[in-house]
Design a protein around this motif. Sequence first.
Motif, PDB file in Angstrom:
ATOM      1  N   GLY A   1       0.845  -1.007  -0.045  1.00  0.00           N
ATOM      2  CA  GLY A   1      -0.210   0.294  -0.047  1.00  0.00           C
ATOM      3  C   GLY A   1       1.045   1.313   0.189  1.00  0.00           C
ATOM      4  N   GLN A   2       2.004   1.055   0.736  1.00  0.00           N
ATOM      5  CA  GLN A   2       2.937   2.544   0.638  1.00  0.00           C
ATOM      6  C   GLN A   2       3.485   2.584  -0.609  1.00  0.00           C
ATOM      7  OE1 GLN A   2       4.536   0.596   4.170  1.00  0.00           O
ATOM      8  NE2 GLN A   2       4.169   2.239   5.420  1.00  0.00           N
ATOM      9  N   VAL A   3       3.776   1.670  -1.432  1.00  0.00           N
ATOM     10  CA  VAL A   3       4.261   1.624  -2.839  1.00  0.00           C
ATOM     11  C   VAL A   3       3.399   2.045  -3.559  1.00  0.00           C
ATOM     12  CG1 VAL A   3       5.047   0.388  -4.753  1.00  0.00           C
ATOM     13  CG2 VAL A   3       6.062  -0.218  -2.804  1.00  0.00           C
ATOM     14  N   LEU A   4       2.045   1.832  -3.363  1.00  0.00           N
ATOM     15  CA  LEU A   4       0.956   2.382  -4.394  1.00  0.00           C
ATOM     16  C   LEU A   4       0.639   3.999  -4.260  1.00  0.00           C
ATOM     17  CD1 LEU A   4      -1.760  -0.325  -4.337  1.00  0.00           C
ATOM     18  CD2 LEU A   4       0.251  -0.270  -5.837  1.00  0.00           C
ATOM     19  N   THR A   5       0.671   4.200  -3.096  1.00  0.00           N
ATOM     20  CA  THR A   5       0.716   5.572  -2.497  1.00  0.00           C
ATOM     21  C   THR A   5       1.761   6.646  -2.942  1.00  0.00           C
ATOM     22  OG1 THR A   5      -0.646   5.122  -0.603  1.00  0.00           O
ATOM     23  CG2 THR A   5       0.303   7.261  -0.625  1.00  0.00           C
ATOM     24  N   GLY A   6       3.065   5.867  -2.591  1.00  0.00           N
ATOM     25  CA  GLY A   6       4.351   6.796  -2.980  1.00  0.00           C
ATOM     26  C   GLY A   6       4.340   6.982  -4.508  1.00  0.00           C
TER      27      GLY A   6
ATOM     28  N   VAL B   1      -2.427   6.435  -9.699  1.00  0.00           N
ATOM     29  CA  VAL B   1      -1.721   6.615 -10.917  1.00  0.00           C
ATOM     30  C   VAL B   1      -0.582   6.063 -11.109  1.00  0.00           C
ATOM     31  CG1 VAL B   1      -1.010   8.661 -12.502  1.00  0.00           C
ATOM     32  CG2 VAL B   1      -2.420   8.938 -10.697  1.00  0.00           C
ATOM     33  N   LEU B   2      -0.368   5.166 -12.290  1.00  0.00           N
ATOM     34  CA  LEU B   2       0.901   4.724 -12.636  1.00  0.00           C
ATOM     35  C   LEU B   2       1.279   3.760 -11.754  1.00  0.00           C
ATOM     36  CD1 LEU B   2       1.705   7.705 -14.730  1.00  0.00           C
ATOM     37  CD2 LEU B   2       1.245   5.486 -15.762  1.00  0.00           C
ATOM     38  N   THR B   3       0.821   2.958 -11.032  1.00  0.00           N
ATOM     39  CA  THR B   3       1.349   2.210 -10.104  1.00  0.00           C
ATOM     40  C   THR B   3       1.472   0.543 -10.564  1.00  0.00           C
ATOM     41  OG1 THR B   3      -0.793   1.126  -9.137  1.00  0.00           O
ATOM     42  CG2 THR B   3      -0.061   3.507  -8.353  1.00  0.00           C
ATOM     43  N   PRO B   4       2.193  -0.302  -9.915  1.00  0.00           N
ATOM     44  CA  PRO B   4       2.065  -1.742 -10.214  1.00  0.00           C
ATOM     45  C   PRO B   4       0.722  -2.238 -10.453  1.00  0.00           C
ATOM     46  CG  PRO B   4       3.889  -1.368  -8.925  1.00  0.00           C
ATOM     47  CD  PRO B   4       2.999  -0.031  -8.832  1.00  0.00           C
ATOM     48  N   ASP B   5      -0.145  -1.779  -9.490  1.00  0.00           N
ATOM     49  CA  ASP B   5      -1.536  -2.414  -9.642  1.00  0.00           C
ATOM     50  C   ASP B   5      -2.487  -1.844 -10.760  1.00  0.00           C
ATOM     51  OD1 ASP B   5      -1.269  -3.892  -7.456  1.00  0.00           O
ATOM     52  OD2 ASP B   5      -2.773  -3.112  -6.304  1.00  0.00           O
ATOM     53  N   SER B   6      -2.021  -0.766 -11.552  1.00  0.00           N
ATOM     54  CA  SER B   6      -2.807  -0.159 -12.492  1.00  0.00           C
ATOM     55  C   SER B   6      -2.156  -0.067 -13.925  1.00  0.00           C
ATOM     56  CB  SER B   6      -3.386   1.329 -12.087  1.00  0.00           C
ATOM     57  OG  SER B   6      -2.067   2.117 -12.041  1.00  0.00           O
ATOM     58  N   SER B   7      -0.873  -0.869 -13.793  1.00  0.00           N
ATOM     59  CA  SER B   7       0.227  -0.600 -15.063  1.00  0.00           C
ATOM     60  C   SER B   7       0.906  -1.742 -15.180  1.00  0.00           C
ATOM     61  CB  SER B   7       1.118   0.536 -14.822  1.00  0.00           C
ATOM     62  OG  SER B   7       0.433   1.665 -14.391  1.00  0.00           O
TER      63      SER B   7
ATOM     64  N   ALA C   1       5.112 -13.714 -23.038  1.00  0.00           N
ATOM     65  CA  ALA C   1       4.920 -12.712 -21.769  1.00  0.00           C
ATOM     66  C   ALA C   1       6.350 -12.252 -21.418  1.00  0.00           C
ATOM     67  CB  ALA C   1       4.081 -13.523 -20.660  1.00  0.00           C
ATOM     68  N   GLN C   2       6.296 -11.029 -20.662  1.00  0.00           N
ATOM     69  CA  GLN C   2       7.478 -10.380 -20.092  1.00  0.00           C
ATOM     70  C   GLN C   2       7.595 -10.642 -18.669  1.00  0.00           C
ATOM     71  OE1 GLN C   2       9.429  -8.892 -22.793  1.00  0.00           O
ATOM     72  NE2 GLN C   2       8.020 -10.228 -23.900  1.00  0.00           N
ATOM     73  N   PRO C   3       8.763 -10.473 -18.109  1.00  0.00           N
ATOM     74  CA  PRO C   3       8.789 -10.420 -16.716  1.00  0.00           C
ATOM     75  C   PRO C   3       8.431  -9.169 -16.424  1.00  0.00           C
ATOM     76  CG  PRO C   3      10.915 -10.215 -17.702  1.00  0.00           C
ATOM     77  CD  PRO C   3       9.859 -10.553 -18.840  1.00  0.00           C
ATOM     78  N   SER C   4       7.847  -8.984 -15.212  1.00  0.00           N
ATOM     79  CA  SER C   4       7.449  -7.625 -15.068  1.00  0.00           C
ATOM     80  C   SER C   4       7.499  -7.187 -13.444  1.00  0.00           C
ATOM     81  CB  SER C   4       5.688  -7.510 -15.311  1.00  0.00           C
ATOM     82  OG  SER C   4       5.095  -8.423 -14.288  1.00  0.00           O
ATOM     83  N   PHE C   5       7.102  -5.949 -12.973  1.00  0.00           N
ATOM     84  CA  PHE C   5       7.186  -5.300 -11.720  1.00  0.00           C
ATOM     85  C   PHE C   5       5.445  -5.106 -11.293  1.00  0.00           C
ATOM     86  CE2 PHE C   5      11.128  -3.356 -13.887  1.00  0.00           C
ATOM     87  CZ  PHE C   5      12.092  -4.261 -12.985  1.00  0.00           C
ATOM     88  N   ASP C   6       4.950  -5.815 -11.926  1.00  0.00           N
ATOM     89  CA  ASP C   6       3.418  -5.456 -11.213  1.00  0.00           C
ATOM     90  C   ASP C   6       3.121  -7.027 -10.693  1.00  0.00           C
ATOM     91  OD1 ASP C   6       2.579  -7.450 -13.403  1.00  0.00           O
ATOM     92  OD2 ASP C   6       2.584  -5.653 -14.676  1.00  0.00           O
ATOM     93  N   LYS C   7       1.818  -7.263 -10.511  1.00  0.00           N
ATOM     94  CA  LYS C   7       1.249  -8.391  -9.704  1.00  0.00           C
ATOM     95  C   LYS C   7       1.046  -9.510 -10.759  1.00  0.00           C
ATOM     96  CE  LYS C   7      -3.597  -6.517  -9.810  1.00  0.00           C
ATOM     97  NZ  LYS C   7      -4.571  -6.025  -8.927  1.00  0.00           N
ATOM     98  N   GLN C   8       1.668  -9.517 -11.968  1.00  0.00           N
ATOM     99  CA  GLN C   8       1.594 -10.468 -12.797  1.00  0.00           C
ATOM    100  C   GLN C   8       2.279 -11.812 -12.345  1.00  0.00           C
ATOM    101  OE1 GLN C   8      -0.086 -10.636 -15.891  1.00  0.00           O
ATOM    102  NE2 GLN C   8       0.236 -12.752 -15.564  1.00  0.00           N
TER     103      GLN C   8
ATOM    104  N   ARG D   1       8.681  -2.896  -4.479  1.00  0.00           N
ATOM    105  CA  ARG D   1       9.549  -1.820  -4.007  1.00  0.00           C
ATOM    106  C   ARG D   1      10.496  -1.427  -4.928  1.00  0.00           C
ATOM    107  NH1 ARG D   1       9.110  -5.116   0.659  1.00  0.00           N
ATOM    108  NH2 ARG D   1      10.855  -6.243   0.139  1.00  0.00           N
ATOM    109  N   GLU D   2      11.013  -2.397  -5.924  1.00  0.00           N
ATOM    110  CA  GLU D   2      11.887  -2.225  -6.840  1.00  0.00           C
ATOM    111  C   GLU D   2      11.253  -0.955  -7.990  1.00  0.00           C
ATOM    112  OE1 GLU D   2      14.963  -4.180 -10.313  1.00  0.00           O
ATOM    113  OE2 GLU D   2      13.692  -5.399  -8.935  1.00  0.00           O
ATOM    114  N   ALA D   3       9.966  -1.202  -8.103  1.00  0.00           N
ATOM    115  CA  ALA D   3       9.184  -0.564  -9.209  1.00  0.00           C
ATOM    116  C   ALA D   3       9.441   0.927  -8.630  1.00  0.00           C
ATOM    117  CB  ALA D   3       7.807  -0.817  -9.332  1.00  0.00           C
ATOM    118  N   TYR D   4       9.162   1.171  -7.370  1.00  0.00           N
ATOM    119  CA  TYR D   4       9.033   2.440  -6.768  1.00  0.00           C
ATOM    120  C   TYR D   4      10.538   3.224  -6.915  1.00  0.00           C
ATOM    121  CZ  TYR D   4       9.173   6.492  -3.649  1.00  0.00           C
ATOM    122  OH  TYR D   4       9.268   7.633  -3.150  1.00  0.00           O
ATOM    123  N   GLU D   5      11.502   2.185  -6.653  1.00  0.00           N
ATOM    124  CA  GLU D   5      12.920   2.965  -6.667  1.00  0.00           C
ATOM    125  C   GLU D   5      13.411   3.172  -7.951  1.00  0.00           C
ATOM    126  OE1 GLU D   5      14.555   0.971  -2.286  1.00  0.00           O
ATOM    127  OE2 GLU D   5      15.244  -0.116  -4.254  1.00  0.00           O
ATOM    128  N   ARG D   6      13.080   2.344  -8.992  1.00  0.00           N
ATOM    129  CA  ARG D   6      13.624   2.566 -10.144  1.00  0.00           C
ATOM    130  C   ARG D   6      12.915   3.623 -10.744  1.00  0.00           C
ATOM    131  NH1 ARG D   6      15.086  -3.045 -13.479  1.00  0.00           N
ATOM    132  NH2 ARG D   6      15.535  -1.451 -15.035  1.00  0.00           N
TER     133      ARG D   6
END
Length: 304
Positions: free
Chosen positions: A51-56, A222-228, A241-248, A281-286
């Motif tokens: 949740g903190q990643v999504l908000t951040g 906006v533009l989070t791993p849950d919506s993107s 299919a590609q490796p991903s930073f989302d919930k795939q 977390r990696e998605a946030y940092e990158r």
Amino acid sequence: MSGSSLADLAELHGRGKVRDIFEAGSDLLLVATDRISAFDVVLPTAIPTKGQVLTGLSLFWFDQTKHLVRNHLLTADVDGFPAPFTGRFEELAGRAMLVRRASVVPVECVARGYLSGSGWKEYRAGGTVCGIALPPGLRESDRLTEPIFTPATKEASGHDINISLPEMAERVGRGLAERLKELTLSIYEFAAARALERGIILADTKFEFGFAEGELILIDEVLTPDSSRFWPADRYEPGHAQPSFDKQFVRDWLDANGWDHEPPPPALPDDVVSQTASRYREAYERITGESFSAYLGRMGGPRR
């Protein structure tokens, strides 16, 4: 401070798969929980710090895109929240936003720059995505010659349904449909270019819009791993299919273990939970260039 929970102290405006929304006077407080959903079903296992990643990331992108469209964010500073939310850092730091109340446009606004997910399934069946004819011979994960706007319905339960632009216009009016298409594609193109600078492909994403005091604004997340769909650019290889930073990663595990996408869903094992949390977390940092622990510290939450 008492041990009372927010649910005991504040009126719940609504609860989504991931977010709890509380009444906050004339505004709303959006709290991103660590719940995770897959195939439109909330799983019994939470993903720590999700949740903190999504908000951040939402905070980052709201700031980055405000030159394109105004948004509903008022503040994410817990000390700036009204009672009874003020000072509740343990529960809210880094995962809550005070936002303007808006009348939601009842359509998911999706932009696709690559052929994946439900778009790939529809293309394989008939060569189109949401009524848009695409060239023959495309492979899964191919980049499209230009991004396309593929709206979907907002269903109270079950799966959202892809619709065409004319169908969207019937629901919300032609003028608004065209404006939402323009906004969606402009935000996507801006964000995709910014993400690529950070080594991430933004394959597709969805936005939500609403009206506040007559003004069309960007709302929700906006533009989070849950919506993107975020893919590492250095590992991009069309044709599968590609490796991903989302919930795939979670979806793939569920499919590999034979879940039929109907409740009740299975619990996630510890290794899937930890790997998923790490991807978020990696998605946030990158994307932001900031360490996740620095974000938590800046927002007043515990460093991890």
